[in-house]
Write an enzyme that holds these catalytic residues in place. Structure first.
Site, PDB file in Angstrom:
ATOM      1  N   LYS A  28       0.848  -1.206   0.000  1.00 22.23           N
ATOM      2  CA  LYS A  28       0.000   0.000   0.000  1.00 22.23           C
ATOM      3  C   LYS A  28       0.878   1.249   0.000  1.00 22.23           C
ATOM      4  O   LYS A  28       1.920   1.297   0.675  1.00 22.23           O
ATOM      5  CB  LYS A  28      -0.908  -0.031   1.239  1.00 22.23           C
ATOM      6  CG  LYS A  28      -1.928   1.118   1.303  1.00 22.23           C
ATOM      7  CD  LYS A  28      -2.845   0.965   2.504  1.00 22.23           C
ATOM      8  CE  LYS A  28      -3.844   2.117   2.589  1.00 22.23           C
ATOM      9  NZ  LYS A  28      -4.783   1.971   3.709  1.00 22.23           N
TER      10      LYS A  28
ATOM     11  N   SER B 263     -10.418   0.157   7.175  1.00 23.24           N
ATOM     12  CA  SER B 263      -9.816   0.263   5.842  1.00 23.24           C
ATOM     13  C   SER B 263      -9.107  -0.985   5.346  1.00 23.24           C
ATOM     14  O   SER B 263      -8.614  -1.004   4.226  1.00 23.24           O
ATOM     15  CB  SER B 263      -8.847   1.449   5.799  1.00 23.24           C
ATOM     16  OG  SER B 263      -9.554   2.659   5.838  1.00 23.24           O
TER      17      SER B 263
ATOM     18  N   SER C   4      -9.788   2.505   2.870  1.00 21.59           N
ATOM     19  CA  SER C   4      -8.831   3.172   2.003  1.00 21.59           C
ATOM     20  C   SER C   4      -7.911   2.209   1.258  1.00 21.59           C
ATOM     21  O   SER C   4      -7.271   2.574   0.282  1.00 21.59           O
ATOM     22  CB  SER C   4      -7.976   4.132   2.833  1.00 21.59           C
ATOM     23  OG  SER C   4      -7.157   3.412   3.751  1.00 21.59           O
TER      24      SER C   4
END
Length: 495
Positions: free
Chosen positions: A78, A182, A158
């Site tokens: 990420k 998330s 997210s």
């Protein structure tokens, strides 16, 4: 051997050790899959040279008999994790061009274990969002579709890029972060597994901060076993993070027996939300029945302060974001706005932040600054902190009464279309976190497990919440649920 990118970590681990495949072959299969998946916009900074070099080193380790389970496994990272010499933008324009001179503790742990980095993954800007629509890179896209409908769906947020990449078999697993859901919400939207460990289990050092008392890294994988393997490599005490727990890391994978006889599973009445879709209600009931059939005792419980969780979260998280994001000023790194003659430092700050931050980040920074201001600190922020304490006590009370884990839905719906919430009140989007934020407020471990499909063929997930520091026990309960659910669905390839 074809389709190596579709393997799980556990399957790849076995094949690597048996000499049936090499890490280099696995890595090339994933790099090829990534090249053909531009439509998903999941990978935003590709690192094929680094991947090939790391795979070569992993193969050398494996030939010498290295038995680290993550050795040779290709991963996506990420964009919130700082990776040395590789762009780490947190999907924000204000960090454009930022290449850290250091490695986050979590990624360093993974690389030390022999894992391979394929590239950086899309996400909501500064991890603020539930749909991956606030990214400077554009939307990440869910590989799933509603039947024959071609509407592009959100992969959640997210960690949307991570979820999309794992679901579409672009990598064997990915790192995610979870501040209010998330990891778990995008995992549920894309039919994969995602665990948020206990706060302090994984170091936050080198992860771009959103809300420091809530953020926690975790793995996003194709199975519960993979989550156990990867989590074991990610966590551990880190002296560089004052909130990192100095606790031994158990062998999570070895704890996966599937035996949950005698375990007590709590079903919280407060999670039965008004207007919850029938499919979510049925999934929850089915999951409860599966755990009961596996030998667990089911007990109704009450978490009375649940209804205050979302408002408390959306005071505390923006307050911490306002403080954390104050460092992005255009002085030391990242974007700096062009100044007009006569502009001073105040104008530089204002223009840089106006240009560099997206609308959702600006909204949350303004909310956070407001609730921390002199006239409103007690009315909002202090009150939210007190509510947080009550929410944490709710969980402590039920665990003290013998509850081993709590079963809830992971999300209030299946994945929605990109742009479908564009005209909605921001609070409507925030409601996506209704089942997940309590876990962050209380610092507990939580895992999302895919458990079924809705009538349009989209994945739905269930959430299990565990006792603090007992991720092994939580993973074992999730493993039993996974086996009972028998979920094997994959998205039909259209990209």
């Amino acid at each position: 051997m074809t389709d190596l990118n579709t393997l799980t970590i556990a399957e790849a681990c076995d094949k690597l050790r048996a000499g049936e495949v090499t890490s280099s072959e696995l890595t090339e299969a994933c790099l090829t899959a990534i090249e053909g998946a531009g439509a998903l916009n999941a990978f935003v900074h590709n690192t094929p040279e680094i991947a090939r070099e790391q795979a070569k080193l992993a193969d050398a380790r494996l030939q010498k008999g290295d038995d680290a389970p993550m050795c040779g496994i290709p991963l996506g990272i990420k964009d919130l994790f700082c990776t040395k010499g590789v762009p780490s933008q947190a999907a924000s324009g204000i960090l454009k061009g930022f290449k850290p001179e250091y490695e986050s503790t979590v990624t360093q742990n993974l690389f030390d274990a022999g894992a391979v980095m394929l590239g950086k993954l899309n996400m909501d800007e500064f991890a603020m969002g539930s749909s991956n629509e606030t990214s400077v890179y554009g939307n990440a896209v869910n590989p799933w579709r509603r039947g024959n409908d071609e509407t592009a769906l959100t992969p959640g947020g997210s960690s949307g890029g991570s979820a999309s990449a794992v679901s579409a078999d672009l990598c064997l697993a990915a790192t995610g972060t979870d501040t209010g859901g998330s990891i778990r919400q995008p995992a549920a939207f894309t039919g994969i597994t995602g665990i948020k460990p206990t706060y302090g289990r994984c170091s936050r050092w080198g992860i771009v901060a959103f809300a420091s008392s809530l953020d926690q890294a975790g793995p996003m994988t194709k199975s519960v076993r993979d989550a156990a393997i990867m989590l074991g490599a990610m966590c551990g005490h880190d002296p560089k993070d004052s909130t990192s727990a100095d606790l031994a890391v158990p062998d999570f994978e070895a704890m996966l027996t599937g035996d949950i006889k005698g375990k007590v599973i709590g079903i919280p009445k407060e999670y039965r939300m008004e207007g919850m879709p029938e499919e979510i209600e049925k999934l929850w009931a089915d999951g409860t029945a599966m755990l009961k059939d596996a030998g667990a005792e089911i007990r109704d419980i009450s978490l009375p302060h649940t209804k205050y969780a979302l408002p408390a979260y959306y005071v505390i998280a923006p307050a911490e974001a306002s403080s954390n994001l104050a460092r992005y000023d255009g002085v030391r790194y990242g974007h700096r706005a062009k100044l007009d003659q006569g502009d001073g430092i105040t104008e530089m700050y204002e223009k840089t932040r106006a240009e560099g931050f997206g609308h959702e980040v600006q909204r949350r920074v303004m909310v956070g600054t407001y609730v921390l201001s002199a006239g409103f600190y007690d009315a909002y922020y202090n009150k939210a902190r007190k509510v947080r304490t009550l929410i944490k006590k709710d969980f402590e009370d039920v665990f003290a009464e013998g509850i081993d884990a709590i079963l809830t839905p992971a999300t209030p719906s299946a994945a929605f279309g990109l742009g479908e919430m564009a005209e909605a009140d921001p609070v409507s989007m925030y409601l996506n976190d209704v089942f997940t934020v309590t876990v962050n407020l209380a610092g507990l471990p939580g895992i999302a497990v895919p458990a079924g499909l809705d009538r349009q063929g989209l994945p739905l997930g269930l959430q299990l919440i565990g006792r603090p520091w007992e991720e092994g026990d939580l993973l074992n309960t999730a493993y039993a649920l996974e086996q009972a659910a028998g979920y094997v669905a994959k998205p039909a390839k259209w990209w």
